[in-house]
Scaffold this motif. Structure first.
Motif, PDB file in Angstrom:
ATOM      1  N   LEU A  41       0.874  -1.184   0.000  1.00 22.30           N
ATOM      2  CA  LEU A  41       0.000   0.000   0.000  1.00 22.30           C
ATOM      3  C   LEU A  41       0.906   1.227   0.000  1.00 22.30           C
ATOM      4  CD1 LEU A  41      -2.704  -1.112   2.620  1.00 22.30           C
ATOM      5  CD2 LEU A  41      -2.802  -1.268   0.128  1.00 22.30           C
ATOM      6  N   PHE A  43       1.707   5.226  -0.440  1.00 22.94           N
ATOM      7  CA  PHE A  43       1.056   6.515  -0.243  1.00 22.94           C
ATOM      8  C   PHE A  43       1.990   7.670  -0.586  1.00 22.94           C
ATOM      9  CE2 PHE A  43      -1.192   3.505   2.340  1.00 22.94           C
ATOM     10  CZ  PHE A  43      -2.506   3.807   2.058  1.00 22.94           C
ATOM     11  N   ARG A  51      -6.376   3.911   3.921  1.00 19.65           N
ATOM     12  CA  ARG A  51      -5.229   3.170   4.456  1.00 19.65           C
ATOM     13  C   ARG A  51      -5.678   2.059   5.409  1.00 19.65           C
ATOM     14  NH1 ARG A  51       0.357   5.610   5.403  1.00 19.65           N
ATOM     15  NH2 ARG A  51       1.445   4.093   6.681  1.00 19.65           N
ATOM     16  N   THR A  54      -8.276  -0.651   3.739  1.00 17.74           N
ATOM     17  CA  THR A  54      -7.673  -1.571   2.770  1.00 17.74           C
ATOM     18  C   THR A  54      -6.732  -2.535   3.474  1.00 17.74           C
ATOM     19  OG1 THR A  54      -7.818   0.227   1.144  1.00 17.74           O
ATOM     20  CG2 THR A  54      -6.556  -1.714   0.509  1.00 17.74           C
ATOM     21  N   GLN A  55      -5.996  -2.035   4.463  1.00 19.94           N
ATOM     22  CA  GLN A  55      -5.138  -2.921   5.255  1.00 19.94           C
ATOM     23  C   GLN A  55      -5.988  -3.972   5.965  1.00 19.94           C
ATOM     24  OE1 GLN A  55      -2.137  -0.993   7.621  1.00 19.94           O
ATOM     25  NE2 GLN A  55      -1.561  -2.880   8.681  1.00 19.94           N
ATOM     26  N   VAL A  65       0.601  -7.467   4.454  1.00 17.88           N
ATOM     27  CA  VAL A  65       0.462  -6.065   4.053  1.00 17.88           C
ATOM     28  C   VAL A  65       1.765  -5.325   4.316  1.00 17.88           C
ATOM     29  CG1 VAL A  65      -0.796  -3.915   4.429  1.00 17.88           C
ATOM     30  CG2 VAL A  65      -1.990  -6.110   4.642  1.00 17.88           C
ATOM     31  N   THR A  67       2.846  -1.452   4.179  1.00 12.14           N
ATOM     32  CA  THR A  67       2.492  -0.057   3.928  1.00 12.14           C
ATOM     33  C   THR A  67       3.780   0.731   3.750  1.00 12.14           C
ATOM     34  OG1 THR A  67       2.374   0.354   6.309  1.00 12.14           O
ATOM     35  CG2 THR A  67       0.314  -0.087   5.173  1.00 12.14           C
ATOM     36  N   ASN A  69       5.197   4.796   2.755  1.00 11.88           N
ATOM     37  CA  ASN A  69       5.039   6.197   2.363  1.00 11.88           C
ATOM     38  C   ASN A  69       6.138   6.522   1.345  1.00 11.88           C
ATOM     39  OD1 ASN A  69       2.901   6.571   4.301  1.00 11.88           O
ATOM     40  ND2 ASN A  69       4.475   6.673   5.883  1.00 11.88           N
TER      41      ASN A  69
ATOM     42  N   ILE B  66      -2.387  -2.501  13.117  1.00 13.32           N
ATOM     43  CA  ILE B  66      -2.262  -1.377  12.185  1.00 13.32           C
ATOM     44  C   ILE B  66      -1.643  -0.224  12.952  1.00 13.32           C
ATOM     45  CG2 ILE B  66      -3.524   0.308  10.814  1.00 13.32           C
ATOM     46  CD1 ILE B  66      -5.674  -1.796  10.282  1.00 13.32           C
ATOM     47  N   PHE B  68      -0.295   3.687  12.937  1.00 11.66           N
ATOM     48  CA  PHE B  68      -0.744   4.843  12.152  1.00 11.66           C
ATOM     49  C   PHE B  68      -0.307   6.128  12.859  1.00 11.66           C
ATOM     50  CE2 PHE B  68      -4.535   7.529  10.734  1.00 11.66           C
ATOM     51  CZ  PHE B  68      -4.050   7.712   9.445  1.00 11.66           C
ATOM     52  N   GLU B  73       0.472  10.869   8.772  1.00 11.15           N
ATOM     53  CA  GLU B  73       0.032   9.985   7.696  1.00 11.15           C
ATOM     54  C   GLU B  73      -1.448  10.202   7.379  1.00 11.15           C
ATOM     55  OE1 GLU B  73       3.203   6.342   8.284  1.00 11.15           O
ATOM     56  OE2 GLU B  73       1.337   6.228   9.424  1.00 11.15           O
TER      57      GLU B  73
END
Lengths: 315, 315, 315
Positions: A41, A43, A51, A54-55, A65, A67, A69, B66, B68, B73
């Motif tokens: 994923l 970004f 975010r 979808t995760q 997964v 992720t 940036n 997750i 974050f 972000e």
């Protein structure tokens, strides 16, 4: 499903909507389908709903997964071809996409427009180059001009909560402090115009969207008139397409208020979020029983999972 | 356990401590309890121990994690109610919390104080609004005024390493270059005052903590006297509560040195970390055999896991 | 394998290369070896290939992965010993490493050089202090002076694609706009000089690498002559070791072009990426059939997985 970057990647919308609503009943029914599959994923811009949902969707399916940036954690990306890369960009998108394709079975990508060069933005360069070079299915997490995961969610949500066989759905422009992309309204128009609804767009003059996405759609410049008899009000700000990226008005008369909602047939209030309270929509509307924005955001998970399920089935 | 944001969320401290020490013996004994459960770890501020130990604890239980960085972000968050959001904030905490609650079964949140407005900070607005709006159990990863996962760890560590049935535990203020929150000492005082220990706080005049958290606790302004016979020295800097957020002194005489430790009963040295060497504590203390700061940090994992276990059992 | 920070950590290169090529055939054959093991991937600098491929490799083995941008998401790290920490650093590397070692079974770390103080950079302080204090196997994700995962990948790739039993491999300096580390060429030289290849380095005068890594290696200052009969051209820029961190020339005559490649024996073109197009290498070379840079990047996954497999077997 090869890619999911626009409505045109969907073979059978009806099936996809039904599939998402089935998934919602039991999100873990297919929890091994994605075993030993990895989704990246990526970004280039902020994201909360996309975010996380979808995760979550990918993990529901057993996927790994990653992720990332892209610009902050990786290297600044060059998109122009044939260029002498003696500037600030360290890596060409040709290599970046192809390399990420080596590690990921599906690549999700978010890339917003600059809103200064319409031709460049509407070529949707970054996502299209990923399609071209990554060699893997690309999942749009919102591109410069489209946000199909949001629109699929919106179709699902209308289908789930409608109380008439053919509800009236109104996309209403609303004021905002900053110039925003047209991706959500473009997509919403593209998808909703194919759904079993009476679809109307209302906005001030000058805010016409690209007719690539609004063909055959009714435009009503009188917001009050547009709201009459509506079953769903979908509020969203966007900057001008014609005078590209410009804010033509911030007229607060376009804010969605209780008064305006009173013109509808007890319409549900929708917004993709994030939303600026008391600029786009009044507190009393957003906090009312008819506001379904949180329910709608919750459906993002099942829309993403329905799309990923189709992608994984094809592998 | 509904939430874990303060000592008051704990029904039975003794049970929780014993549970953490059991988990430490076999962290993977419950590795399927969290299957198909997702924890969101949201950070508005830096974190090392909390971030890694909570992620580890959740994964030990089979949860999906997750992480974050909410502001970097995602979108800048507005917390004031009834406001016209025409400034820099893009999303209201009402929506942010409720939406994250759609995707996560447990929400961990770190949010430091601004240290300028005491009333605002001590309302602990951000974590409390998450409790109010997320609809999911909230796990404090350190709020504006409390750090309960740290304090549970500290109680566990004292229980584990004490050599007397009722050890003397001293929380000592120590100098620092920057103004720091009161969250760790507030929580430590709240928790330690309920544990089976003789608890003393020592600090320069003007550094009194909010009596909400120090009721019945002995304050000793003479650091040397406080250290006499101590079994555990817990060093920590904090800024003034009374002259809110101010540094009243950086007097190096309050630094924890070998000389001061010699006044104790061979006390163990504790600190929540990160710690500034030779400002808060001298190298020779931190590097001594009696320093248990790494062991203490290691226990963060088991404290978090004990709390998550209780939360998951209730689902 | 205790650590993987240089060539000297490898007992049997031949075995490791064969193991990686076996893994490539079936990356999921050992998908439970890493169950209940956690790898922390710590980044002090940007990373794309290393970050994604190591995460993928670890997940292929069933490990839990914690990625962590140490300085941005955690605390600014102090590395000097005996210092009074009254500056900008909040946490000493002694504590940071030891604490991370409490939560992670393997610690991957990326830390680039400052390129101003050669003695400091070549002490490779940060990675060595992690080795000293973390108490866990350390996996270099590129240190100040070495990039062994890249070099293992490169040995694997040459082994996989060579058409002669003893191919000629040429490491060629190439121009660049910015001053880059010597880590990749140092490592490449260290590894390639032990492989079954004829190894030559070509660069302008003044770009000699530390002879710690180039002992016995042939240096050819005439790039054209070096390219004659080559089977693999490995392009890479680096800043001067002698005039430390300086750019001595940006002479475009050293860029890798079709003309230069025509001097070789239809050599494959390699680069560790990211690469600046038309500065380091011309488009027509990078886009040619003989360019194997994407294939090479793909092998990063299997190199990392072979190393992690050895580490896990020893636990």
């Amino acid at each position: 499903m090869q890619n999911f970057i626009s409505f045109h990647d969907v073979d059978d919308l009806d099936f996809l909507v039904k599939s998402a609503l089935e998934i919602k009943k039991n999100p873990y029914a297919n929890s091994t389908l994605g075993i030993n599959k990895t989704i990246g994923l990526l970004f280039l811009n902020p994201s909360l709903r996309t975010r996380l949902s979808t995760q979550k969707a990918a993990q529901n399916l057993g996927m790994n997964v990653i992720t990332f940036n892209l610009n902050n954690e990786g290297w600044a990306i060059e998109v122009n071809e044939g260029i002498v890369m003696d500037g600030t960009s360290s890596e060409h998108i040709k290599e970046a996409a192809a390399v990420i394709g080596q590690y990921c079975d599906v690549i999700g990508l978010r890339s917003f427009p600059g809103l200064t060069d319409r031709e460049y933005d509407y070529a949707d360069t970054i996502i299209n180059k990923f399609v071209q070079y990554a060699g893997r299915p690309i999942l749009s997490l919102e591109s410069a001009i489209l946000h199909p995961l949001q629109s699929l969610t919106d179709v699902i949500t209308v289908e789930e909560l409608k109380t008439k066989s053919r509800p009236k759905v109104v996309l209403s422009w609303a004021p905002h402090t900053r110039a925003l992309p047209q991706a959500v309204p473009n997509s919403f128009s593209e998808w909703m115009s194919k759904a079993e609804v009476d679809f109307v767009i209302t906005h001030p003059k000058g805010y016409e969207l690209s007719n690539e996405f609004t063909q055959g759609v009714k435009i009503e410049y009188d917001q009050d008139k547009a709201f009459e008899g509506a079953d769903f009000i979908y509020a969203k700000n966007w900057s001008s397409f014609r005078e590209y990226g410009k804010i033509l008005t911030k007229d607060p008369a376009w804010m969605i208020t209780e008064q305006k909602m009173a013109l509808t047939d007890s319409a549900k209030f929708m917004h993709c979020l994030p939303v600026r309270r008391n600029v786009v929509v009044a507190d009393e509307v957003l906090d009312s029983e008819n506001s379904i924005v949180i329910h709608q955001a919750g459906n993002r998970e099942f829309a993403a999972q329905a799309v990923l399920t189709e992608m994984l089935k094809g592998m």
